[in-house]
Design a protein around this motif. Sequence first.
Motif, PDB file in Angstrom:
ATOM      1  N   ALA A 111       0.829  -1.209   0.000  1.00 38.64           N
ATOM      2  CA  ALA A 111       0.000   0.000   0.000  1.00 38.64           C
ATOM      3  C   ALA A 111       0.864   1.260   0.000  1.00 38.64           C
ATOM      4  CB  ALA A 111      -0.925  -0.005   1.209  1.00 38.64           C
ATOM      5  N   ASN A 112       2.058   1.177   0.578  1.00 40.50           N
ATOM      6  CA  ASN A 112       2.950   2.345   0.642  1.00 40.50           C
ATOM      7  C   ASN A 112       3.720   2.580  -0.651  1.00 40.50           C
ATOM      8  OD1 ASN A 112       2.409   3.215   3.339  1.00 40.50           O
ATOM      9  ND2 ASN A 112       3.413   1.349   4.008  1.00 40.50           N
ATOM     10  N   PHE A 113       3.680   1.638  -1.577  1.00 36.58           N
ATOM     11  CA  PHE A 113       4.349   1.858  -2.860  1.00 36.58           C
ATOM     12  C   PHE A 113       3.734   3.041  -3.599  1.00 36.58           C
ATOM     13  CE2 PHE A 113       5.740  -2.855  -3.075  1.00 36.58           C
ATOM     14  CZ  PHE A 113       6.892  -2.564  -2.373  1.00 36.58           C
ATOM     15  N   ALA A 114       2.476   3.360  -3.317  1.00 30.99           N
ATOM     16  CA  ALA A 114       1.858   4.538  -3.931  1.00 30.99           C
ATOM     17  C   ALA A 114       2.652   5.789  -3.566  1.00 30.99           C
ATOM     18  CB  ALA A 114       0.412   4.669  -3.475  1.00 30.99           C
ATOM     19  N   ILE A 115       3.231   5.805  -2.388  1.00 37.09           N
ATOM     20  CA  ILE A 115       4.057   6.943  -1.939  1.00 37.09           C
ATOM     21  C   ILE A 115       5.477   6.812  -2.485  1.00 37.09           C
ATOM     22  CG2 ILE A 115       5.058   8.111   0.067  1.00 37.09           C
ATOM     23  CD1 ILE A 115       2.562   7.098   1.652  1.00 37.09           C
ATOM     24  N   THR A 116       6.099   5.653  -2.296  1.00 38.45           N
ATOM     25  CA  THR A 116       7.512   5.507  -2.655  1.00 38.45           C
ATOM     26  C   THR A 116       7.745   5.557  -4.162  1.00 38.45           C
ATOM     27  OG1 THR A 116       7.368   3.082  -2.537  1.00 38.45           O
ATOM     28  CG2 THR A 116       8.094   4.239  -0.547  1.00 38.45           C
ATOM     29  N   LYS A 117       6.763   5.141  -4.955  1.00 43.29           N
ATOM     30  CA  LYS A 117       6.931   5.178  -6.412  1.00 43.29           C
ATOM     31  C   LYS A 117       6.935   6.603  -6.955  1.00 43.29           C
ATOM     32  CE  LYS A 117       5.114   0.642  -7.675  1.00 43.29           C
ATOM     33  NZ  LYS A 117       4.058  -0.075  -8.414  1.00 43.29           N
ATOM     34  N   THR A 118       6.446   7.563  -6.178  1.00 37.55           N
ATOM     35  CA  THR A 118       6.467   8.961  -6.618  1.00 37.55           C
ATOM     36  C   THR A 118       7.765   9.661  -6.240  1.00 37.55           C
ATOM     37  OG1 THR A 118       5.435   9.815  -4.592  1.00 37.55           O
ATOM     38  CG2 THR A 118       3.956   9.116  -6.373  1.00 37.55           C
ATOM     39  N   MET A 119       8.605   9.001  -5.462  1.00 34.53           N
ATOM     40  CA  MET A 119       9.860   9.604  -4.999  1.00 34.53           C
ATOM     41  C   MET A 119      10.924   9.523  -6.081  1.00 34.53           C
ATOM     42  SD  MET A 119      10.170   8.267  -1.101  1.00 34.53           S
ATOM     43  CE  MET A 119       8.860   8.486   0.065  1.00 34.53           C
ATOM     44  N   SER A 120      11.795  10.521  -6.067  1.00 35.46           N
ATOM     45  CA  SER A 120      12.922  10.538  -7.001  1.00 35.46           C
ATOM     46  C   SER A 120      13.951   9.495  -6.578  1.00 35.46           C
ATOM     47  CB  SER A 120      13.577  11.916  -7.006  1.00 35.46           C
ATOM     48  OG  SER A 120      14.233  12.152  -5.766  1.00 35.46           O
ATOM     49  N   ASP A 121      14.858   9.157  -7.493  1.00 32.13           N
ATOM     50  CA  ASP A 121      15.947   8.230  -7.160  1.00 32.13           C
ATOM     51  C   ASP A 121      16.784   8.781  -6.007  1.00 32.13           C
ATOM     52  OD1 ASP A 121      15.198   6.340  -9.033  1.00 32.13           O
ATOM     53  OD2 ASP A 121      16.662   6.971 -10.531  1.00 32.13           O
ATOM     54  N   GLU A 122      16.995  10.085  -5.998  1.00 31.33           N
ATOM     55  CA  GLU A 122      17.771  10.711  -4.914  1.00 31.33           C
ATOM     56  C   GLU A 122      17.083  10.489  -3.566  1.00 31.33           C
ATOM     57  OE1 GLU A 122      19.408  15.076  -3.420  1.00 31.33           O
ATOM     58  OE2 GLU A 122      18.135  14.968  -5.188  1.00 31.33           O
ATOM     59  N   GLU A 123      15.769  10.658  -3.526  1.00 34.47           N
ATOM     60  CA  GLU A 123      15.033  10.464  -2.274  1.00 34.47           C
ATOM     61  C   GLU A 123      15.071   9.007  -1.837  1.00 34.47           C
ATOM     62  OE1 GLU A 123      11.559  13.843  -2.299  1.00 34.47           O
ATOM     63  OE2 GLU A 123      11.398  12.223  -3.793  1.00 34.47           O
ATOM     64  N   LEU A 124      14.919   8.091  -2.775  1.00 35.60           N
ATOM     65  CA  LEU A 124      14.962   6.669  -2.440  1.00 35.60           C
ATOM     66  C   LEU A 124      16.355   6.257  -1.964  1.00 35.60           C
ATOM     67  CD1 LEU A 124      12.784   5.251  -5.348  1.00 35.60           C
ATOM     68  CD2 LEU A 124      12.135   5.447  -2.942  1.00 35.60           C
ATOM     69  N   GLN A 125      17.385   6.796  -2.590  1.00 34.04           N
ATOM     70  CA  GLN A 125      18.755   6.498  -2.161  1.00 34.04           C
ATOM     71  C   GLN A 125      19.013   7.088  -0.769  1.00 34.04           C
ATOM     72  OE1 GLN A 125      21.023   8.040  -5.432  1.00 34.04           O
ATOM     73  NE2 GLN A 125      20.490   6.326  -6.770  1.00 34.04           N
ATOM     74  N   ALA A 126      18.409   8.221  -0.482  1.00 34.99           N
ATOM     75  CA  ALA A 126      18.546   8.815   0.848  1.00 34.99           C
ATOM     76  C   ALA A 126      17.857   7.939   1.899  1.00 34.99           C
ATOM     77  CB  ALA A 126      17.967  10.230   0.858  1.00 34.99           C
ATOM     78  N   LEU A 127      16.679   7.415   1.576  1.00 36.64           N
ATOM     79  CA  LEU A 127      15.999   6.490   2.488  1.00 36.64           C
ATOM     80  C   LEU A 127      16.858   5.261   2.728  1.00 36.64           C
ATOM     81  CD1 LEU A 127      12.206   6.398   1.515  1.00 36.64           C
ATOM     82  CD2 LEU A 127      13.172   6.837   3.761  1.00 36.64           C
ATOM     83  N   GLU A 128      17.449   4.731   1.662  1.00 31.03           N
ATOM     84  CA  GLU A 128      18.320   3.572   1.779  1.00 31.03           C
ATOM     85  C   GLU A 128      19.513   3.881   2.680  1.00 31.03           C
ATOM     86  OE1 GLU A 128      19.715   0.322  -1.357  1.00 31.03           O
ATOM     87  OE2 GLU A 128      20.637   2.276  -1.743  1.00 31.03           O
ATOM     88  N   ALA A 129      20.137   5.043   2.487  1.00 33.39           N
ATOM     89  CA  ALA A 129      21.284   5.444   3.314  1.00 33.39           C
ATOM     90  C   ALA A 129      20.876   5.564   4.778  1.00 33.39           C
ATOM     91  CB  ALA A 129      21.865   6.760   2.811  1.00 33.39           C
ATOM     92  N   TYR A 130      19.699   6.122   5.016  1.00 33.71           N
ATOM     93  CA  TYR A 130      19.206   6.268   6.388  1.00 33.71           C
ATOM     94  C   TYR A 130      19.001   4.889   7.019  1.00 33.71           C
ATOM     95  CZ  TYR A 130      16.154   7.405  10.312  1.00 33.71           C
ATOM     96  OH  TYR A 130      15.598   7.505  11.562  1.00 33.71           O
ATOM     97  N   ILE A 131      18.414   3.969   6.295  1.00 36.70           N
ATOM     98  CA  ILE A 131      18.187   2.616   6.825  1.00 36.70           C
ATOM     99  C   ILE A 131      19.527   1.938   7.119  1.00 36.70           C
ATOM    100  CG2 ILE A 131      17.303   0.306   6.272  1.00 36.70           C
ATOM    101  CD1 ILE A 131      15.035   1.819   4.674  1.00 36.70           C
ATOM    102  N   TYR A 132      20.478   2.056   6.207  1.00 34.61           N
ATOM    103  CA  TYR A 132      21.796   1.444   6.426  1.00 34.61           C
ATOM    104  C   TYR A 132      22.559   2.096   7.589  1.00 34.61           C
ATOM    105  CZ  TYR A 132      21.740  -1.690   2.402  1.00 34.61           C
ATOM    106  OH  TYR A 132      21.445  -2.698   1.541  1.00 34.61           O
ATOM    107  N   SER A 133      22.171   3.282   7.983  1.00 34.88           N
ATOM    108  CA  SER A 133      22.857   3.923   9.123  1.00 34.88           C
ATOM    109  C   SER A 133      22.563   3.206  10.437  1.00 34.88           C
ATOM    110  CB  SER A 133      22.470   5.410   9.214  1.00 34.88           C
ATOM    111  OG  SER A 133      21.145   5.563   9.712  1.00 34.88           O
ATOM    112  N   PHE A 134      21.646   2.242  10.430  1.00 40.87           N
ATOM    113  CA  PHE A 134      21.313   1.494  11.646  1.00 40.87           C
ATOM    114  C   PHE A 134      22.093   0.183  11.776  1.00 40.87           C
ATOM    115  CE2 PHE A 134      17.911   4.489  11.279  1.00 40.87           C
ATOM    116  CZ  PHE A 134      17.722   4.878  12.595  1.00 40.87           C
ATOM    117  N   LEU A 135      23.058  -0.027  10.912  1.00 36.29           N
ATOM    118  CA  LEU A 135      23.918  -1.215  11.036  1.00 36.29           C
ATOM    119  C   LEU A 135      24.904  -1.034  12.170  1.00 36.29           C
ATOM    120  CD1 LEU A 135      24.711  -2.156   7.356  1.00 36.29           C
ATOM    121  CD2 LEU A 135      23.363  -3.446   8.988  1.00 36.29           C
TER     122      LEU A 135
END
Length: 135
Positions: A111-135
């Motif tokens: 259901a959240n893909f409706a939001i994430t699919k509208t995001m730019s590659d830069e925004e998605l890469q930023a989300l990925e970087a934020y998630i990886y910061s929890f390693l």
Amino acid sequence: MKKVTLLLCLFVFSFLVSCGGKEEQKLDEIPKATETVEQPIVDNSKIELGEEIFEGKGTCVACHKPNIKVVGPSLHNIATIYKEKNASIVTFLKGEGEAIVDPAQFEVMKANFAITKTMSDEELQALEAYIYSFL
């Protein structure tokens, strides 16, 4: 008695000398960290943008927490599994990848893909970087 003491001293001395040589060999065999390990460069601005999206327009914070499972898996768990499997969080957020962390929750996430699919590659890469910061 003197002979026993002398023999014991010689034995202890021989033992100490022979052990010292082996330790030096082991130290020489250890590779230097600077020769083999490269440190990744962390882009803090990307992580900060990812955090902003995660807590804001991404609405991710409603289901995901740093270290505990709520509705979805924890950020630490997501980061660990994606790293172990060498998978792409960005690809998943675009709706183009399989659910590899908690497939049972895939329908909820879908259901959240409706939001994430509208995001730019830069925004998605930023989300990925934020998630990886929890390693």
